[in-house]
Design a protein around this motif. Structure first.
Motif, PDB file in Angstrom:
ATOM      1  N   ILE A 253     -42.200  13.571  25.182  1.00 16.29           N
ATOM      2  CA  ILE A 253     -41.058  14.232  25.825  1.00 16.29           C
ATOM      3  C   ILE A 253     -41.528  15.421  26.649  1.00 16.29           C
ATOM      4  CG2 ILE A 253     -38.816  15.316  25.438  1.00 16.29           C
ATOM      5  CD1 ILE A 253     -38.763  13.815  22.730  1.00 16.29           C
ATOM      6  N   GLY A 254     -42.531  16.148  26.143  1.00 15.11           N
ATOM      7  CA  GLY A 254     -43.031  17.308  26.868  1.00 15.11           C
ATOM      8  C   GLY A 254     -43.558  16.964  28.242  1.00 15.11           C
ATOM      9  N   SER A 255     -44.311  15.868  28.359  1.00 15.76           N
ATOM     10  CA  SER A 255     -44.881  15.503  29.664  1.00 15.76           C
ATOM     11  C   SER A 255     -43.799  15.118  30.662  1.00 15.76           C
ATOM     12  CB  SER A 255     -45.891  14.365  29.487  1.00 15.76           C
ATOM     13  OG  SER A 255     -45.288  13.221  28.925  1.00 15.76           O
ATOM     14  N   HIS A 256     -42.783  14.415  30.195  1.00 15.84           N
ATOM     15  CA  HIS A 256     -41.681  14.065  31.099  1.00 15.84           C
ATOM     16  C   HIS A 256     -40.892  15.311  31.511  1.00 15.84           C
ATOM     17  CE1 HIS A 256     -42.598  10.028  29.602  1.00 15.84           C
ATOM     18  NE2 HIS A 256     -41.948   9.567  30.656  1.00 15.84           N
ATOM     19  N   THR A 257     -40.765  16.260  30.586  1.00 12.32           N
ATOM     20  CA  THR A 257     -40.078  17.510  30.922  1.00 12.32           C
ATOM     21  C   THR A 257     -40.896  18.326  31.913  1.00 12.32           C
ATOM     22  OG1 THR A 257     -38.974  17.511  28.773  1.00 12.32           O
ATOM     23  CG2 THR A 257     -39.044  19.605  29.955  1.00 12.32           C
TER      24      THR A 257
ATOM     25  N   SER B  13     -43.045   5.863  37.202  1.00 15.11           N
ATOM     26  CA  SER B  13     -44.364   5.632  37.793  1.00 15.11           C
ATOM     27  C   SER B  13     -45.246   4.738  36.924  1.00 15.11           C
ATOM     28  CB  SER B  13     -45.079   6.971  37.991  1.00 15.11           C
ATOM     29  OG  SER B  13     -45.380   7.560  36.725  1.00 15.11           O
ATOM     30  N   ALA B  14     -44.865   4.572  35.660  1.00 16.08           N
ATOM     31  CA  ALA B  14     -45.678   3.866  34.656  1.00 16.08           C
ATOM     32  C   ALA B  14     -47.014   4.546  34.409  1.00 16.08           C
ATOM     33  CB  ALA B  14     -45.899   2.398  35.036  1.00 16.08           C
ATOM     34  N   LEU B  15     -47.103   5.843  34.700  1.00 11.82           N
ATOM     35  CA  LEU B  15     -48.329   6.596  34.463  1.00 11.82           C
ATOM     36  C   LEU B  15     -48.291   7.386  33.158  1.00 11.82           C
ATOM     37  CD1 LEU B  15     -49.118   7.887  38.068  1.00 11.82           C
ATOM     38  CD2 LEU B  15     -50.433   6.220  36.743  1.00 11.82           C
TER      39      LEU B  15
ATOM     40  N   TRP C  27     -41.855  -1.383  29.064  1.00 11.50           N
ATOM     41  CA  TRP C  27     -42.712  -2.552  29.244  1.00 11.50           C
ATOM     42  C   TRP C  27     -43.647  -2.359  30.440  1.00 11.50           C
ATOM     43  CZ3 TRP C  27     -45.173  -6.049  26.983  1.00 11.50           C
ATOM     44  CH2 TRP C  27     -45.649  -7.185  27.627  1.00 11.50           C
ATOM     45  N   LYS C  28     -43.137  -1.775  31.501  1.00 16.59           N
ATOM     46  CA  LYS C  28     -43.975  -1.500  32.676  1.00 16.59           C
ATOM     47  C   LYS C  28     -45.103  -0.545  32.307  1.00 16.59           C
ATOM     48  CE  LYS C  28     -43.653   0.256  37.449  1.00 16.59           C
ATOM     49  NZ  LYS C  28     -42.747   0.893  38.445  1.00 16.59           N
ATOM     50  N   TRP C  29     -44.807   0.472  31.522  1.00 16.27           N
ATOM     51  CA  TRP C  29     -45.796   1.465  31.101  1.00 16.27           C
ATOM     52  C   TRP C  29     -46.871   0.844  30.214  1.00 16.27           C
ATOM     53  CZ3 TRP C  29     -48.842   5.435  30.488  1.00 16.27           C
ATOM     54  CH2 TRP C  29     -49.203   5.894  29.229  1.00 16.27           C
ATOM     55  N   VAL C  30     -46.447   0.133  29.165  1.00 10.27           N
ATOM     56  CA  VAL C  30     -47.447  -0.397  28.239  1.00 10.27           C
ATOM     57  C   VAL C  30     -48.263  -1.517  28.893  1.00 10.27           C
ATOM     58  CG1 VAL C  30     -46.127   0.283  26.196  1.00 10.27           C
ATOM     59  CG2 VAL C  30     -45.826  -2.031  27.135  1.00 10.27           C
ATOM     60  N   SER C  31     -47.632  -2.263  29.785  1.00 15.67           N
ATOM     61  CA  SER C  31     -48.391  -3.302  30.521  1.00 15.67           C
ATOM     62  C   SER C  31     -49.442  -2.657  31.418  1.00 15.67           C
ATOM     63  CB  SER C  31     -47.450  -4.168  31.355  1.00 15.67           C
ATOM     64  OG  SER C  31     -46.490  -4.818  30.551  1.00 15.67           O
ATOM     65  N   ASN C  32     -49.060  -1.555  32.049  1.00 12.89           N
ATOM     66  CA  ASN C  32     -49.970  -0.828  32.899  1.00 12.89           C
ATOM     67  C   ASN C  32     -51.175  -0.309  32.101  1.00 12.89           C
ATOM     68  OD1 ASN C  32     -50.599   0.168  35.507  1.00 12.89           O
ATOM     69  ND2 ASN C  32     -49.844   2.206  34.977  1.00 12.89           N
ATOM     70  N   MET C  33     -50.897   0.233  30.907  1.00 13.59           N
ATOM     71  CA  MET C  33     -51.965   0.735  30.047  1.00 13.59           C
ATOM     72  C   MET C  33     -52.856  -0.403  29.571  1.00 13.59           C
ATOM     73  SD  MET C  33     -51.916   4.050  29.617  1.00 13.59           S
ATOM     74  CE  MET C  33     -52.616   4.364  28.003  1.00 13.59           C
ATOM     75  N   ALA C  34     -52.242  -1.543  29.224  1.00 13.99           N
ATOM     76  CA  ALA C  34     -53.031  -2.686  28.755  1.00 13.99           C
ATOM     77  C   ALA C  34     -53.949  -3.233  29.842  1.00 13.99           C
ATOM     78  CB  ALA C  34     -52.083  -3.783  28.274  1.00 13.99           C
ATOM     79  N   ASP C  35     -53.543  -3.035  31.099  1.00 15.90           N
ATOM     80  CA  ASP C  35     -54.358  -3.490  32.226  1.00 15.90           C
ATOM     81  C   ASP C  35     -55.462  -2.497  32.570  1.00 15.90           C
ATOM     82  OD1 ASP C  35     -52.929  -5.815  32.450  1.00 15.90           O
ATOM     83  OD2 ASP C  35     -51.569  -5.042  33.986  1.00 15.90           O
ATOM     84  N   GLY C  36     -55.519  -1.387  31.812  1.00 15.23           N
ATOM     85  CA  GLY C  36     -56.589  -0.405  32.008  1.00 15.23           C
ATOM     86  C   GLY C  36     -56.295   0.698  32.982  1.00 15.23           C
ATOM     87  N   ALA C  37     -55.015   0.919  33.286  1.00 17.60           N
ATOM     88  CA  ALA C  37     -54.660   1.996  34.222  1.00 17.60           C
ATOM     89  C   ALA C  37     -54.865   3.357  33.589  1.00 17.60           C
ATOM     90  CB  ALA C  37     -53.194   1.841  34.633  1.00 17.60           C
TER      91      ALA C  37
END
Length: 337
Positions: free
Chosen positions: A14-18, A187-189, A327-337
């Motif tokens: 939550i802190g990072s989004h804030t 951003s899925a970051l 899902w976009k976020w975790v997929s992005n992380m699984a792809d090595g982003a």
């Protein structure tokens, strides 16, 4: 008006989004985080999203010397306090750890703020202060009922802050009792990235969808709810971050404190969440019913009209958007982003 805001636990979910929301609103932000529940890559990701350098102090909120240095180095106008341990089940197992971090950490922070003459605080509270509420949706007037050590630490924090404001009118505190944060930044970051097996449903479901866990554990199907599983009010983390900005700006502009729920006013069961995540991921999510989890309660749904009245806060994103962004976020992380 540009202000300098200290975010304790500012590299967390939550802190990072804030941080992003505050930066977009024109505020300067200083993060203090010990990275016990956050990834060291988060500040670089925040820079990528905001296009601005990120100031980070790697320190524990219980470290009085580190806090004193922060306030001596930066002219802090207000604090948004996230730094705390937050898992209901874990708090039942290690209550002293929760009392230490959540209560002693808050006291240490308040002493540092008071010495620096900084007396504007947004406090991260929780719907768990209501225990098993008498009514749902639950209003802010519902009585405190601690059902677990985590909830007790939030009750104690709120009570301490109430007495502090009563003792000195220079203090103004925004208490935000939020329900179940979910989703991820568009951003899925950045998103929720627990180090171990997640304690919360949404990140757990995400790991099942990725094949990292075999099935979703549904803790109890004999609650007095429509399908027998626990019901929660899920709020998109970007909506929640915006609520913190509104609370902060209310404190800075009026000097008056407030206590509000942050939720949607709509509850979803565990089985409904699983179904929504299946739609978002287009994957089958096996699940198994097991015993109730100690400390859990049947239903938490916010009565959300006070936040609209006091802060002008209304949620904009629903469950499907939460699941899709996660899902976009975790997929992005699984792809090595």
């Amino acid at each position: 008006m540009t202000s300098c805001i200290l975010l304790t636990g500012g590299a967390g979910f939550i802190g990072s989004h804030t941080h992003i929301a505050l930066t977009a609103a024109g505020h300067k932000v200083v993060i203090l985080d010990d990275f016990s529940n956050a990834q060291h890559s988060v500040p670089a990701r925040l820079e990528q999203i905001t296009g601005q350098p990120v100031t980070v102090i790697d320190a524990d909120v219980r470290d009085a010397d580190a806090l004193a240095k922060v306030f001596a180095t930066h002219t802090i106008d207000a604090v948004v306090h996230f730094a705390a341990r937050k898992a209901v089940g874990e708090s039942m197992a290690v209550p002293l750890d929760y009392f230490d971090v959540n209560i002693n950490g808050l006291i240490t922070l308040l002493r540092a703020m008071d010495r620096a003459g900084c007396r504007r605080l947004v406090f991260s509270s929780s719907a768990t202060v209501y225990g098993v509420p008498d009514e749902a949706p639950t209003p802010e007037t519902a009585p405190f009922r601690a059902m677990n050590p985590y909830g007790q630490t939030k009750i104690t924090g709120e009570q301490m802050l109430g007495w502090l404001q009563a003792s000195n009118p220079e203090w103004a505190v925004g208490v935000l009792r939020y329900f179940n944060p979910a989703g991820a930044h568009g951003s899925a970051l950045i998103g929720e990235d627990p180090r171990d097996i997640p304690n919360n449903l949404m990140p757990y479901v995400a790991k099942v969808a990725l094949g990292q866990l075999p099935r979703v554990m549904v803790f109890g199907n004999d609650y007095d709810t429509p399908d027998g599983t626990g019901v929660r009010d899920y709020i998109h983390v970007e909506d929640l971050a915006r609520g913190h900005v509104l609370s902060l700006e209310k404190l800075l502009s009026t000097g008056q404190g407030h206590v509000v729920n942050l939720g949607t006013g709509r509850g979803y069961s565990v089985l409904e969440v699983i179904a929504a995540y299946q739609r978002a991921s287009n994957r089958d999510l096996p699940h198994v019913i097991t015993d109730r989890r100690p400390g859990d309660v049947p239903i938490y749904v916010a009565r959300a009209d006070k936040a609209a009245e006091v802060l002008g806060f209304r949620t904009e994103k629903g469950l499907d958007e939460m699941c899709a962004s996660l899902w976009k976020w975790v997929s992005n992380m699984a792809d090595g982003a």
